[in-house]
Design an enzyme around this catalytic site. Structure first.
Site, PDB file in Angstrom:
ATOM      1  N   HIS A 155     -25.306  56.058 -10.181  1.00 21.18           N
ATOM      2  CA  HIS A 155     -24.715  55.285 -11.296  1.00 21.18           C
ATOM      3  C   HIS A 155     -23.550  54.408 -10.816  1.00 21.18           C
ATOM      4  CE1 HIS A 155     -26.906  58.225 -13.839  1.00 21.18           C
ATOM      5  NE2 HIS A 155     -26.448  59.106 -12.970  1.00 21.18           N
ATOM      6  N   SER A 276     -15.666  27.777  -0.801  1.00 21.19           N
ATOM      7  CA  SER A 276     -15.734  27.134  -2.106  1.00 21.19           C
ATOM      8  C   SER A 276     -15.265  25.702  -1.958  1.00 21.19           C
ATOM      9  CB  SER A 276     -14.836  27.877  -3.102  1.00 21.19           C
ATOM     10  OG  SER A 276     -14.454  27.012  -4.166  1.00 21.19           O
ATOM     11  N   LYS A 282     -11.633  31.144  -0.602  1.00 17.32           N
ATOM     12  CA  LYS A 282     -12.882  31.883  -0.790  1.00 17.32           C
ATOM     13  C   LYS A 282     -13.701  32.068   0.479  1.00 17.32           C
ATOM     14  CE  LYS A 282     -14.544  32.476  -4.642  1.00 17.32           C
ATOM     15  NZ  LYS A 282     -15.072  33.608  -5.169  1.00 17.32           N
ATOM     16  N   GLU A 289     -26.507  36.880  -1.803  1.00 15.23           N
ATOM     17  CA  GLU A 289     -26.919  36.499  -3.161  1.00 15.23           C
ATOM     18  C   GLU A 289     -28.274  35.804  -3.144  1.00 15.23           C
ATOM     19  OE1 GLU A 289     -23.344  34.767  -5.342  1.00 15.23           O
ATOM     20  OE2 GLU A 289     -22.580  35.173  -3.354  1.00 15.23           O
TER      21      GLU A 289
END
Ligand code: ARG
Length: 440
Positions: A155, A276, A282, A289
């Site tokens: 979980h 970024s 960043k 992803e």
């Protein structure tokens, strides 16, 4: 038209005039199926050799056809319906009447099924090797950084401590099942449909078994109708890719979590991270992803092919032309993601101290404390209740340590004996690496 030029589409004769340009534009598949060119050339050579062996065409024509096939390319002015039409057009342009002999006993229906199977077979093998590459990198990381201890989750809540090696090995096992599925897809593709003709074979004395042997395929078809309409091999490969991408997606998601500031358990190498355009600070895990994102599209492609197949009456239907694009894209995506993750894991820095701090929060060994009470004779339910209320009251356990808790788990497949697992995985990867590539 000169005598060495093809006179329109392969099927002209029954129908007058050419195709309406809009119909040709919609129905052509050359932009997709040109990837079949080397496989269709190989199958065409095997077919021509068989026609020669069986005395259906003269031996000198076989030599000429085989030689001419070597110079077939997707030419700039190609407006052919598909790659099969392109090949025959160029053969006829080069050889005239001799070129017009090659299609005896053959249809584009068995031809496309053969070329597509050969493509799938070759690419299933490439996928097996690409998967083994990622497995090898994960196992290497497990050998190098595997002693780091982290809390494994259920979980997404801290559950029990495990060595990083055990965690990475879990991913390697899922990839090992992918290897098995790619191998099964390879075997499914490894059946030659050539000789099934349009659907019911031919009255010419063809030798499909000889053609299969010539192509190095494991066997020849057993039912001509099934041979031209079966696309199970394509579904098998799509599914194997899809599940592999689902596994890669889960690894990607984990890398996203681990490399976040909130976790700080790992850092990607700069050459696989992105920045970024606006926020100077960043360092983004786009590769992870993308691994996650590609799986979504992949599921759509699998569903798409199944939907294409579900209503088709035997045998060939033009709907089947839709089968290749999704498979090609799926294989490209899978090979790409396997490579992406290989690079990500290869250059990843493991923050072992942060992992251990999370594992040593005094709660992840709660089960071990309860099991200690069980060893002293307390019923497990009572031990569970006692430890739970001590945790609720704020108590944290420094004994056993996460390392001691791990060392106490020594049954097969358990984290305390992870070295055995890594040895087994090393052996399995070496076996995969030693597989021989299909002849084509
Ligand atoms: N381009 C076609 C395909 O991919 C080849 C087979 C065409 N056969 C036919 N009967 N029109 O399926």
């Amino acid at each position: 038209m000169g005598e060495h030029e093809a006179s329109g589409p392969l099927w002209s004769g029954r129908l007058e005039g050419g195709l309406h340009p809009d119909v040709l534009a919609l129905s052509q598949s050359l932009d997709v199926d040109q990837r079949l060119l080397p496989y269709d050339i190989a199958a065409s050579k095997a077919h021509a050799r068989m026609l020669g062996r069986q005395g259906i065409i003269p031996a000198e024509d076989v030599v000429a056809i085989v030689q001419a096939l070597d110079s077939v390319v997707v030419d700039a002015e190609a407006t052919d319906e598909d790659v099969h039409s392109l090949i025959e057009r160029q053969l006829v342009a080069q050889l005239g009447e001799t070129g017009r002999r090659v299609h005896a006993g053959r249809s584009r229906n068995d031809q496309v099924a053969t070329a597509f199977r050969l493509w799938c077979r070759a690419h299933a093998f490439a996928l097996i090797q690409g998967t083994a590459d990622l497995q090898a990198i994960l196992v290497k990381r497990a050998h190098v950084d595997g002693a780091a201890v982290l809390p494994a989750f259920t979980h997404l809540q801290r559950a029990q401590p495990v060595p990083l090696a055990h965690h990475l090995a879990a991913h390697v096992w899922s990839l090992q099942r992918d290897v098995g599925r790619f191998q099964a897809a390879l075997d499914a593709a490894d059946v030659s449909p050539l000789g099934a003709g349009a659907l019911a074979g031919s009255s010419l004395p063809l030798d499909p078994v000889g053609v299969a042997a010539d192509l190095g395929m494991a066997s020849s078809f057993t039912n001509s109708l099934d041979a031209v309409s079966d696309r199970d091999f394509a579904v098998d490969l799509l599914y194997a890719c899809t599940l592999c991408l689902v596994h890669c997606s889960r690894m990607g998601e984990e890398l996203v979590l681990w490399t976040s500031q909130e976790f700080g358990w790992a850092a990607l190498a700069d050459d696989v991270a992105t920045g970024s355009s606006m926020m100077p600070q960043k360092k983004n895990p786009d590769v992870a992803e993308l691994a996650r994102g590609r799986a979504g599209t992949a599921i759509g492609r699998l569903t798409g092919l199944l939907a294409t197949l579900k209503g088709l009456p035997l045998t060939y239907n033009r709907d089947l032309q839709e089968d290749k694009k999704g498979v090609f894209e799926q294989v490209d995506a899978t090979l790409g993601v396997l490579r992406l993750l290989s690079l990500a894991y290869q250059g990843m820095t493991v923050e072992a101290a942060k992992m251990r701090a999370a594992a040593a929060d005094g709660t992840t060994v709660a089960t071990d404390v309860a099991e200690g009470l069980v060893r002293g004779g307390v019923p497990f339910r009572d031990a569970h209740t006692e430890v739970a209320s001590r945790i609720a009251a704020g108590e944290r356990f420094d004994s056993p340590t996460p390392e001691e808790a791990i060392a106490a788990r020594t049954g097969p497949g358990m984290p305390g004996v992870v070295a055995d697992q890594l040895a087994e995985l090393d052996r399995l990867i070496a076996t995969t690496r030693a597989l021989t590539a299909p002849s084509l």
